[in-house]
Design a protein around this motif. Structure first.
Motif, PDB file in Angstrom:
ATOM      1  N   LYS A 126     -13.615 114.587 -38.363  1.00  0.00           N
ATOM      2  CA  LYS A 126     -13.014 115.911 -38.134  1.00  0.00           C
ATOM      3  C   LYS A 126     -13.620 116.942 -39.099  1.00  0.00           C
ATOM      4  O   LYS A 126     -13.943 118.062 -38.697  1.00  0.00           O
ATOM      5  CB  LYS A 126     -11.499 115.800 -38.357  1.00  0.00           C
ATOM      6  CG  LYS A 126     -10.727 116.981 -37.862  1.00  0.00           C
ATOM      7  CD  LYS A 126     -10.601 116.986 -36.355  1.00  0.00           C
ATOM      8  CE  LYS A 126     -10.027 118.298 -35.861  1.00  0.00           C
ATOM      9  NZ  LYS A 126     -10.228 118.479 -34.428  1.00  0.00           N
ATOM     10  N   LEU A 127     -13.768 116.543 -40.371  1.00  0.00           N
ATOM     11  CA  LEU A 127     -14.361 117.452 -41.360  1.00  0.00           C
ATOM     12  C   LEU A 127     -15.783 117.815 -40.936  1.00  0.00           C
ATOM     13  O   LEU A 127     -16.175 118.991 -40.940  1.00  0.00           O
ATOM     14  CB  LEU A 127     -14.366 116.802 -42.748  1.00  0.00           C
ATOM     15  CG  LEU A 127     -15.085 117.590 -43.858  1.00  0.00           C
ATOM     16  CD1 LEU A 127     -14.387 118.922 -44.129  1.00  0.00           C
ATOM     17  CD2 LEU A 127     -15.151 116.771 -45.156  1.00  0.00           C
ATOM     18  N   ARG A 128     -16.564 116.800 -40.553  1.00  0.00           N
ATOM     19  CA  ARG A 128     -17.950 117.062 -40.128  1.00  0.00           C
ATOM     20  C   ARG A 128     -17.979 117.989 -38.921  1.00  0.00           C
ATOM     21  O   ARG A 128     -18.784 118.916 -38.864  1.00  0.00           O
ATOM     22  CB  ARG A 128     -18.660 115.739 -39.815  1.00  0.00           C
ATOM     23  CG  ARG A 128     -18.986 114.941 -41.080  1.00  0.00           C
ATOM     24  CD  ARG A 128     -19.585 113.583 -40.739  1.00  0.00           C
ATOM     25  NE  ARG A 128     -20.069 112.907 -41.935  1.00  0.00           N
ATOM     26  CZ  ARG A 128     -19.787 111.651 -42.285  1.00  0.00           C
ATOM     27  NH1 ARG A 128     -19.015 110.895 -41.503  1.00  0.00           N
ATOM     28  NH2 ARG A 128     -20.270 111.129 -43.384  1.00  0.00           N
ATOM     29  N   ASN A 130     -15.725 120.161 -37.937  1.00  0.00           N
ATOM     30  CA  ASN A 130     -15.273 121.516 -38.279  1.00  0.00           C
ATOM     31  C   ASN A 130     -16.329 122.284 -39.074  1.00  0.00           C
ATOM     32  O   ASN A 130     -16.487 123.495 -38.882  1.00  0.00           O
ATOM     33  CB  ASN A 130     -13.938 121.466 -39.027  1.00  0.00           C
ATOM     34  CG  ASN A 130     -12.784 121.164 -38.080  1.00  0.00           C
ATOM     35  OD1 ASN A 130     -12.897 121.359 -36.864  1.00  0.00           O
ATOM     36  ND2 ASN A 130     -11.679 120.685 -38.611  1.00  0.00           N
ATOM     37  N   LEU A 131     -17.067 121.600 -39.943  1.00  0.00           N
ATOM     38  CA  LEU A 131     -18.164 122.275 -40.659  1.00  0.00           C
ATOM     39  C   LEU A 131     -19.259 122.658 -39.663  1.00  0.00           C
ATOM     40  O   LEU A 131     -19.856 123.737 -39.753  1.00  0.00           O
ATOM     41  CB  LEU A 131     -18.718 121.374 -41.767  1.00  0.00           C
ATOM     42  CG  LEU A 131     -17.762 121.132 -42.950  1.00  0.00           C
ATOM     43  CD1 LEU A 131     -18.350 120.115 -43.926  1.00  0.00           C
ATOM     44  CD2 LEU A 131     -17.444 122.440 -43.682  1.00  0.00           C
ATOM     45  N   GLN A 132     -19.505 121.776 -38.692  1.00  0.00           N
ATOM     46  CA  GLN A 132     -20.495 122.080 -37.648  1.00  0.00           C
ATOM     47  C   GLN A 132     -20.073 123.320 -36.851  1.00  0.00           C
ATOM     48  O   GLN A 132     -20.919 124.160 -36.522  1.00  0.00           O
ATOM     49  CB  GLN A 132     -20.613 120.850 -36.744  1.00  0.00           C
ATOM     50  CG  GLN A 132     -21.887 120.794 -35.911  1.00  0.00           C
ATOM     51  CD  GLN A 132     -23.157 120.662 -36.739  1.00  0.00           C
ATOM     52  OE1 GLN A 132     -23.292 119.731 -37.511  1.00  0.00           O
ATOM     53  NE2 GLN A 132     -24.089 121.595 -36.579  1.00  0.00           N
ATOM     54  N   LYS A 133     -18.774 123.458 -36.581  1.00  0.00           N
ATOM     55  CA  LYS A 133     -18.281 124.648 -35.854  1.00  0.00           C
ATOM     56  C   LYS A 133     -18.568 125.925 -36.652  1.00  0.00           C
ATOM     57  O   LYS A 133     -18.946 126.942 -36.091  1.00  0.00           O
ATOM     58  CB  LYS A 133     -16.757 124.542 -35.623  1.00  0.00           C
ATOM     59  CG  LYS A 133     -16.381 123.652 -34.453  1.00  0.00           C
ATOM     60  CD  LYS A 133     -14.862 123.607 -34.283  1.00  0.00           C
ATOM     61  CE  LYS A 133     -14.474 122.485 -33.324  1.00  0.00           C
ATOM     62  NZ  LYS A 133     -13.021 122.240 -33.321  1.00  0.00           N
ATOM     63  N   ILE A 134     -18.357 125.860 -37.984  1.00  0.00           N
ATOM     64  CA  ILE A 134     -18.630 127.025 -38.844  1.00  0.00           C
ATOM     65  C   ILE A 134     -20.118 127.377 -38.784  1.00  0.00           C
ATOM     66  O   ILE A 134     -20.487 128.544 -38.667  1.00  0.00           O
ATOM     67  CB  ILE A 134     -18.183 126.727 -40.294  1.00  0.00           C
ATOM     68  CG1 ILE A 134     -16.653 126.651 -40.355  1.00  0.00           C
ATOM     69  CG2 ILE A 134     -18.709 127.794 -41.268  1.00  0.00           C
ATOM     70  CD1 ILE A 134     -16.084 126.232 -41.709  1.00  0.00           C
TER      71      ILE A 134
ATOM     72  N   LEU B  10     -24.224 119.464 -44.376  1.00  0.00           N
ATOM     73  CA  LEU B  10     -23.163 120.221 -43.686  1.00  0.00           C
ATOM     74  C   LEU B  10     -22.569 121.299 -44.593  1.00  0.00           C
ATOM     75  O   LEU B  10     -22.327 122.423 -44.142  1.00  0.00           O
ATOM     76  CB  LEU B  10     -22.059 119.263 -43.215  1.00  0.00           C
ATOM     77  CG  LEU B  10     -22.437 118.385 -42.018  1.00  0.00           C
ATOM     78  CD1 LEU B  10     -21.416 117.258 -41.847  1.00  0.00           C
ATOM     79  CD2 LEU B  10     -22.523 119.212 -40.735  1.00  0.00           C
ATOM     80  N   SER B  14     -23.176 125.291 -43.880  1.00  0.00           N
ATOM     81  CA  SER B  14     -21.992 126.110 -43.597  1.00  0.00           C
ATOM     82  C   SER B  14     -21.772 127.127 -44.722  1.00  0.00           C
ATOM     83  O   SER B  14     -21.454 128.286 -44.454  1.00  0.00           O
ATOM     84  CB  SER B  14     -20.752 125.234 -43.382  1.00  0.00           C
ATOM     85  OG  SER B  14     -20.523 124.392 -44.486  1.00  0.00           O
ATOM     86  N   PHE B 115     -14.745 132.699 -39.169  1.00  0.00           N
ATOM     87  CA  PHE B 115     -15.350 131.370 -39.275  1.00  0.00           C
ATOM     88  C   PHE B 115     -14.371 130.236 -38.974  1.00  0.00           C
ATOM     89  O   PHE B 115     -14.790 129.104 -38.735  1.00  0.00           O
ATOM     90  CB  PHE B 115     -16.013 131.198 -40.645  1.00  0.00           C
ATOM     91  CG  PHE B 115     -17.309 131.949 -40.736  1.00  0.00           C
ATOM     92  CD1 PHE B 115     -18.446 131.461 -40.113  1.00  0.00           C
ATOM     93  CD2 PHE B 115     -17.393 133.163 -41.393  1.00  0.00           C
ATOM     94  CE1 PHE B 115     -19.637 132.164 -40.158  1.00  0.00           C
ATOM     95  CE2 PHE B 115     -18.578 133.876 -41.447  1.00  0.00           C
ATOM     96  CZ  PHE B 115     -19.711 133.376 -40.837  1.00  0.00           C
ATOM     97  N   GLN B 118     -11.931 128.864 -34.407  1.00  0.00           N
ATOM     98  CA  GLN B 118     -11.794 127.781 -33.423  1.00  0.00           C
ATOM     99  C   GLN B 118     -10.840 126.687 -33.880  1.00  0.00           C
ATOM    100  O   GLN B 118     -10.683 125.678 -33.204  1.00  0.00           O
ATOM    101  CB  GLN B 118     -13.176 127.185 -33.114  1.00  0.00           C
ATOM    102  CG  GLN B 118     -14.053 128.177 -32.362  1.00  0.00           C
ATOM    103  CD  GLN B 118     -15.417 127.602 -32.056  1.00  0.00           C
ATOM    104  OE1 GLN B 118     -15.584 126.389 -32.001  1.00  0.00           O
ATOM    105  NE2 GLN B 118     -16.393 128.455 -31.874  1.00  0.00           N
ATOM    106  N   LEU B 119     -10.214 126.875 -35.060  1.00  0.00           N
ATOM    107  CA  LEU B 119      -9.329 125.829 -35.601  1.00  0.00           C
ATOM    108  C   LEU B 119      -7.870 126.261 -35.494  1.00  0.00           C
ATOM    109  O   LEU B 119      -7.556 127.443 -35.680  1.00  0.00           O
ATOM    110  CB  LEU B 119      -9.667 125.576 -37.084  1.00  0.00           C
ATOM    111  CG  LEU B 119     -10.820 124.618 -37.387  1.00  0.00           C
ATOM    112  CD1 LEU B 119     -12.125 125.085 -36.782  1.00  0.00           C
ATOM    113  CD2 LEU B 119     -10.995 124.471 -38.898  1.00  0.00           C
TER     114      LEU B 119
END
Lengths: 140, 140
Positions: A126-128, A130-134, B10, B14, B115, B118-119
């Motif tokens: 999930k962390l990976r 979410n960082l990818q989304k940023i 990552l 980011s 940023f 999307q969360l």
């Protein structure tokens, strides 16, 4: 907004701590985290052009060029002219770099385990993501 | 390990994308993200010593000193000698800095919203607490 809630502060502080640790471990092999990034691309994909490396690492051409210059001086990569297209440069990892691959990949695994040790496998994923989304939002 | 799974990559990618965006927005007010960090500490806590600022921002004394020098030149902070302890320096935000507070805090909120758009609220909290865990591991 409290600083500890600000995403710029949280990313800067966490990146700084991970980067310092990783840099220190890699310094035993006289390479930097950015140089590891290039080697990771070459080890995973074979020979690449500087442009392909920049695309994979999300770096500008000028940054890639500087990193490759230092790696070439340190005999970690070679630049050759593509025999099929003499305007294209091909970058490959040297034997010296390939001989260090196993030890360097062990450092990477250790560094990831250390900093993600308190997270479950699901939380790590999930962390990976979410960082990818940023990262993706910044590229739009 | 694939680069997209590596926590150093990552966080670096980011942090870089968020930092670039934030720097560009703050440049309208001629301040940097690090200078915003100092102002955030002063706005939240009142006057502080350079040592207290370093502790809050997780920065070395030499880094704090350089940031404060540039902020003083730019008339964003003042350094005074503590009348109760003449060996101690007290840093305070100037009227010029305080007059920009509302506009700068709006940039911070906008940057976080952009940023983290999307969360869900729960995912945002989780991301923040997991980044905080990484920071804590580095401090041990």
């Amino acid at each position: 907004m409290e600083l500890k809630h600000c995403i710029n502060y949280l990313l800067s502080a966490s990146q700084n701590t991970v980067f310092q640790y990783f840099s220190q471990k890699l310094s035993d092999y006289n390479i930097t985290p950015a140089q590891y990034g290039v080697l990771n691309c070459l080890w995973g994909n074979g020979d690449l052009t500087p442009k392909q490396i920049g695309k994979l690492l999300l770096l500008e051409a000028s940054s890639v060029s500087g990193i490759l210059d230092r790696m070439q001086t340190n005999k970690l990569i070679e630049r050759k002219i593509d025999p099929n297209n003499r305007r294209t440069i091909i970058v490959s990892a040297t034997k010296k770099a390939n001989d260090m691959r196993c030890a360097i990949e062990a450092i990477v695994v250790d560094m990831n385990n250390k900093f993600l040790s308190q997270l479950s496998d699901m939380e790590k994923d999930k962390l990976r993501s979410n960082l990818q989304k940023i990262i993706e939002i910044g590229r739009k």
